[in-house]
Design an enzyme around this catalytic site. Structure first.
Site, PDB file in Angstrom:
ATOM      1  N   ASP A 196      -0.926 -34.589   5.775  1.00 47.39           N
ATOM      2  CA  ASP A 196      -1.702 -34.817   4.460  1.00 47.39           C
ATOM      3  C   ASP A 196      -0.386 -36.045   3.812  1.00 47.39           C
ATOM      4  O   ASP A 196       0.627 -35.518   3.897  1.00 47.39           O
ATOM      5  CB  ASP A 196      -2.521 -33.897   4.244  1.00 47.39           C
ATOM      6  CG  ASP A 196      -2.950 -33.466   5.065  1.00 47.39           C
ATOM      7  OD1 ASP A 196      -3.109 -33.068   6.153  1.00 47.39           O
ATOM      8  OD2 ASP A 196      -4.010 -32.154   4.632  1.00 47.39           O
ATOM      9  N   GLU A 253       0.382 -30.255  10.168  1.00 42.93           N
ATOM     10  CA  GLU A 253      -0.316 -29.127   8.981  1.00 42.93           C
ATOM     11  C   GLU A 253      -0.734 -28.237   9.323  1.00 42.93           C
ATOM     12  O   GLU A 253      -0.793 -26.920   9.026  1.00 42.93           O
ATOM     13  CB  GLU A 253      -0.574 -29.942   7.545  1.00 42.93           C
ATOM     14  CG  GLU A 253      -0.593 -29.439   6.759  1.00 42.93           C
ATOM     15  CD  GLU A 253      -1.030 -30.136   5.189  1.00 42.93           C
ATOM     16  OE1 GLU A 253      -0.685 -31.186   5.814  1.00 42.93           O
ATOM     17  OE2 GLU A 253      -1.417 -29.121   4.767  1.00 42.93           O
ATOM     18  N   TYR A 281       0.901  -1.261   0.175  1.00 39.57           N
ATOM     19  CA  TYR A 281       0.114  -0.235   0.133  1.00 39.57           C
ATOM     20  C   TYR A 281       0.770   1.022  -0.117  1.00 39.57           C
ATOM     21  O   TYR A 281       0.380   2.189  -0.940  1.00 39.57           O
ATOM     22  CB  TYR A 281      -1.072   0.210   0.903  1.00 39.57           C
ATOM     23  CG  TYR A 281      -2.114  -0.392   0.999  1.00 39.57           C
ATOM     24  CD1 TYR A 281      -2.944   0.311  -0.440  1.00 39.57           C
ATOM     25  CD2 TYR A 281      -2.446  -1.819   1.554  1.00 39.57           C
ATOM     26  CE1 TYR A 281      -4.509  -0.734  -0.408  1.00 39.57           C
ATOM     27  CE2 TYR A 281      -4.314  -2.917   1.206  1.00 39.57           C
ATOM     28  CZ  TYR A 281      -4.618  -2.254   0.028  1.00 39.57           C
ATOM     29  OH  TYR A 281      -5.638  -2.521  -0.277  1.00 39.57           O
TER      30      TYR A 281
END
Lengths: 384, 701
Positions: free
Chosen positions: A264, A212, A116
């Site tokens: 996973d 995770e 910004y």
């Protein structure tokens, strides 16, 4: 003429920010070098350009002795007078300008704030300097490698992503924070994890379990897994940010805690493990500060489908992208020579399914904390 | 309008056969029944032959049909199918004849077309020219007798090649209004003008003069002329715009039942298109509301006079050969062949006779049907040079450009004139001219004109109104306009209020029509615009089959390309093969299509170069812009980092110089690479190309 800018730069360095840390002085020096290069090129009527180290698989090397990914020496020239590069060249200099400002002001700011700060309409056009933050972030990474400065040295940080809980006391901004007393949310791992800001005061844990995502971490926290097993639990909201990786590195390096990962069972999980263990391709220059070559992968394993007789409803079919990514991952040099890993990926591909950690919930809610992980740790059943 | 060219009706006046036109069939059929017992021969206009009748009984009902009667009943064959087209056909016949006459006499044509409404569906149309005039005794015959004229017997390029003639228009007028045709003609400064009121006797195909006791009246020349004109209530433009007195000329006035509407297939369109293909012509048009429009000439030289040629053996038909054999004055076949046909030498004649197994010294009149057939076959198989092609006078690339530019606004014009070629023994020549860019017709129309068009329209929906009234406006573009103006899909054009019309007008101007626009095709045969049967025409078909995409133009498969393009194609020939006697579409001979394709490819290629170059220039400009845009930012950043704001401008200027150097190099590269730039240079020097510099709408970017 050629001398003038250098002289100028020297003058200013002495004049303006008097109390710069040596680290900031060094960073500012490389920023000024970039600017001076532009002036010199312009004076010689040459095309100004930046030499940006290439951040791609083709420019990383797996160092077998150090067991981590290192960046090669290939560089890309980014030229002002090249149609395709003109804009990113301009943006690179804007980022440099923004960082110089931060150093002068001795302030840190988020990636989004910098975006910004630098975003404005280019004079005389309707074009914005940056179309979005996703345009700005890679430029910042480019500047990190080009200037050979870490993000924190540029006074930038990312959003906090990731938490820790367990028997450790850290000192942050002079406050002692006991991570065993952080309630349900845990201590949010800061983006900047440098020793000059965060110190480990006391730690009694035996190991670190990294999971995770937050949902799984909540399960472990609620079940007080860290209390029962005397460990620290962390997560990184998927691909862990640099703060979390730096935290794991320091826990492993300074406190000699082993790191176990529960991720996973899919190509993305494998790659998260890979990043924690030997560093990422994109930020290969950070590997020495972040890689944990001793990290272990304790699950979820492809064989768990059979081992725990998981129901069909928790299996997710591999899609084309998964298969493509799996083949990429298994061909990375650091996976290629590891037979157990090759077998792991092959099993997953043969099964044609992937498993999330939550799949174990189908057995029982706390199956993962009460049975799965303790069993792995007990049997030392993990992939390396 | 001169006698010779007043009418053009090929063949059969002398009772000879050939051309298979319906009217010819009818006449022939009738003739055939005279000698033989009537069979079930379909005789279109004869009294209905009842079955179970005797030959004698039937013979009572069998009688001669006059051509006039035939045409009176079959008016659609002549282009009088509906009141709107009747008006156009009348103007067209008169103007075409005037132009032919002026050119033949070597006069730079100036034509006045005056339209006057005399009743709800009645119009009086007056067409005057500055031609050579017509001698007194020929006037009634030319205007009051069908199939009387000069163009019919000769093989030469002219507008009226199989024309129906102004007399048909006159006859239509008499039939629908009962008003006679009024003709005034003057053949020289000193000569008096003759004024006739004529009506055609459809039974006998003869003119009847109504005024001056069947003799017509003379209008004195000179000072007394005005008085005489007033006395007989004759309209006559006595002086042209330059203030010169008209030395000669003809004016024909016909009152007929008609409807006048603008848009496609209108008089306005016909005159506009005529002006394109005839840049040497000046036309004054005054419509029924006294709006005057001048089509100014852009050239002051007449096209070269086309030469008359003899027929080439390859183009002859058996019937025509038999007729020629009978008519010839030559005494031997050999002499007949070499004198009646083009490109037949006495040597070739001998070979032909040998091949036909007839003697070269045989008298042509004695040749029977069998000999004629053999001879015909031999003629077709003989090896002969193609016909001479100097009988065609093309418009020429320069005049095509001028004509198109005068009428169609645009940025880029290209023209191509192909060398003459031959189909079936007839020489022909194809020309193409293309105009690109400029605002389409729909964006040029004024609010008043739009209001008027709307009030005249009988279209059921606005969409239909838009597509039928504005050339080059496809249905996609029409939908865009309607959406922009926020009308319903089924909005009727007749019921729009004033502010709604204004809204529509605004929408037509603001919508970008370039994409939804289809190519505007202007077809010409011997300089006459073809306004109907667009899709049946070989010209349109060839344009569709041409791949325009390679020239940077969008085109759907087998459709006209889209974009702000007007393409004019002109076929000039001693005998233009029309698909029907209504003279509305050119037949698809492979030889003709090939030439059309080559011509449009030539202009298409040039357009492609132009468009490509324009893109390149644009890209080059953008490239420069990109650098310039970022230089300021770079200079700012660098100066800020160095804490040297005072040197910012110096750095900026230095970078600017580098930028200039860099883009100059890029330019040079283009030059050296050669081909593209060379193309563009050629375009500048190409005489067949006209580029109108665009007025940039301020350098906003």
């Amino acid at each position: 003429m050629a001398k003038k800018p250098k002289k100028n730069a020297g003058e200013k360095k002495a004049a303006k920010p008097t109390d710069l840390s040596p680290r900031d002085k060094k960073t500012l020096g490389s920023l000024v070098t970039v600017a001076v290069d532009v002036v010199e090129a312009a004076q010689k009527k040459r095309d100004p350009q930046l030499a940006i180290p290439l951040r791609a698989l083709s420019n990383v090397k797996f160092n077998k002795t150090k067991r981590m990914i290192e960046m090669g020496s290939a560089k890309n020239a980014r030229q002002l007078f090249n149609l395709n590069q003109a804009k990113s060249y301009m943006q690179s200099l804007l980022v440099a300008k923004g960082c110089k400002q931060l150093i002068y002001d001795n302030k840190n700011c988020s990636l989004r704030s910098l975006y910004y700060m630098l975003k404005h309409t280019i004079a005389g056009t309707k074009e914005e300097t940056f179309a979005g933050q996703e345009e700005c972030d890679p430029i910042i990474e480019d500047m990190e490698v080009t200037l050979n400065a870490l993000r924190e040295e540029l006074h930038l940080f990312a959003e906090n992503r990731g938490n820790i809980a367990g028997p450790i006391v850290v000192t942050d901004k002079g406050f002692d924070i006991d991570c065993a007393r952080m309630g349900s949310a845990g201590y949010s791992i800061p983006s900047i994890m440098e020793p000059d800001r965060i110190q480990f005061k006391k730690c009694t844990a035996d190991f670190v379990l990294h999971v995770e995502k937050g949902t799984v971490w909540n399960r472990f926290n609620e079940d007080e897994f860290w209390k029962k097993h005397n460990c620290l639990i962390t997560h990184g909201m998927g691909q862990p940010p640099r703060g979390v990786r730096r935290m794991l590195y320091r826990l492993n390096n300074e406190l000699k805690l082993p790191v176990y990962c529960l991720l996973d069972n899919d190509p993305w999980g494998y790659y998260i493990y890979s990043v924690i263990k030997q560093g990422s391709i994109n930020l290969a220059f950070e590997s020495t500060r972040m890689a944990v070559p001793d990290a272990k992968f304790i699950g979820i394993r492809s064989m768990d489908v059979d081992r725990y007789q998981l129901s069909d409803s928790v299996k997710i079919k591999l899609n084309d992208t998964d298969i493509k990514r799996a083949n990429q991952v298994r061909n990375y040099p650091w996976f290629k020579d590891k037979k157990p890993w090759q077998k792991e990926v092959e099993t997953m591909l043969a099964n044609g399914i992937k498993l999330e950690v939550e799949a174990l919930t189908s057995k029982s809610l706390s199956f993962v904390t009460e049975t799965y992980v303790p069993a792995r740790l007990k049997d030392k059943d993990w992939l390396d | 309008m001169p006698a010779q060219s007043r009418k053009a009706k090929p063949e059969k006046k002398s009772g000879k056969s050939s051309k298979s036109k319906p009217e010819a069939d009818a006449v022939e059929a009738k003739a055939a029944t005279n000698g033989e017992a009537p069979t079930a021969e379909p005789v279109p206009k004869a009294a209905p032959a009842k079955r179970r009748s005797t030959a004698e009984k039937m013979a009572e009902g069998q009688r001669d049909i006059s051509v006039s009667e035939f045409f009176a009943k079959n008016r659609h064959l002549l282009g009088f199918d509906n009141p709107r087209k009747a008006l156009l056909t009348t103007v067209k016949e008169a103007v075409d004849n005037s132009l032919d006459a002026c050119e033949e006499a070597g006069i730079l044509p100036e034509i006045w077309v005056h339209l006057e409404q005399t009743g709800p569906t009645r119009f009086k149309i007056g067409i005057q020219d500055n031609g050579p005039g017509i001698v007194k005794k020929q006037i009634p015959l030319i205007f009051g007798k069908l199939l009387y004229g000069s163009k019919f017997h000769r093989l030469r390029m002219s507008r009226g090649q199989q024309g129906i003639g102004i007399s048909a228009a006159g006859m239509y007028g008499v039939l629908t209004t009962g008003k006679p045709v009024k003709i005034i003609s003057k053949i020289g400064k000193k000569h008096p003008a003759h004024y006739y009121e004529i009506q055609i006797n459809t039974k006998t195909n003869d003119p009847e003069i109504l005024n001056g006791k069947g003799e017509g009246v003379d209008i004195a020349s000179g000072a007394k002329m005005q008085a005489d004109l007033e006395k007989h209530k004759v309209e006559w433009v006595a002086v042209n715009d330059a203030g010169e007195e008209l030395e000669s000329g003809t004016r024909v006035t016909i009152e007929l039942e008609a409807i006048y509407k603008r848009g496609r297939g209108s008089i306005d369109e016909y005159l506009e298109q005529t002006a394109i293909a005839n840049p040497h012509v000046r036309i004054h048009f005054k419509d029924s509301e006294n709006n005057e429009r001048l089509f100014e000439r852009s050239a002051t030289t007449l096209p070269p006079e086309p030469k008359e040629i003899k027929p080439h053996p390859y183009g002859i038909e058996l019937g025509r050969l038999i007729a020629m054999l009978k008519d010839t004055r030559e005494t031997t076949l050999s002499a007949f062949l070499s004198s009646s046909f083009s490109r037949v030498s006495s040597g070739a004649a001998k070979k032909i006779c040998d091949a036909a197994k007839v003697s070269t010294r045989m008298s042509p009149s004695k040749a029977g049907r069998h000999e004629a057939e053999e001879l015909f076959k031999a003629l077709q198989e003989a090896k002969l040079p193609p016909p001479a092609t100097d009988c065609i006078s093309p418009i020429g690339e320069e005049l095509l450009l001028k004509g198109l530019h005068q009428v169609v606004p645009g940025e880029f014009y290209a023209a191509a004139t192909r060398p003459p070629a031959v189909y079936r023994g007839n020489p022909f020549q194809i020309e193409a001219a293309l105009a690109f860019g400029g605002s389409p017709a729909a964006q040029r129309v004024s609010l008043d004109a739009l209001t008027e068009l709307l009030s005249q329209s009988d279209a059921r929906t606005l969409r239909q109104f838009l597509t039928s009234n504005f050339a080059g406006l496809g249905s996609d573009a029409a939908d865009k306009i309607i959406a922009e103006a926020e009308f319903g899909a089924r909005q009727s054009p007749g019921k729009l209020k004033k502010d709604e019309i204004a809204k529509l007008h605004e929408a037509m101007r603001s919508v970008n029509l370039d994409d939804g626009q289809t190519m505007n095709v202007l077809r010409y045969a011997n300089r006459v615009p073809l306004q109907f049967q667009l899709s049946a025409c070989a010209i349109t078909q060839t344009i569709m089959q041409t791949n325009w995409r390679s020239y940077g133009i969008t085109q759907s498969r087998n459709a006209l390309p889209s974009g702000p393009i007007s393409l004019m194609v002109h076929i000039a020939s001693v005998w233009v093969p029309f698909t029907s006697e209504s003279k509305e579409a050119v037949a698809s001979y492979p030889e003709i299509q090939k030439e059309i394709r080559l011509a449009i490819q030539t202009v298409g290629r040039k357009l492609g170069m132009f468009l490509r170059r324009r893109l390149e220039v644009k890209a080059e400009g953008e490239r420069r812009n990109v650098f310039l845009r970022y230089l300021g930012e770079v200079a700012d950043a660098v100066s800020d980092i160095r804490d040297a704001e005072d040197q910012r401008d110096e750095l900026y200027n230095q970078l600017l110089e580098v930028a200039k150097k860099k883009t100059a190099q890029a330019d040079a590269k283009y030059d050296n690479r050669g081909k593209k730039i060379e193309d563009a240079d050629d375009l500048e020097n190409d005489k067949s190309v006209l580029i109108i510099p665009r007025e940039e709408p301020a350098a906003a970017k």
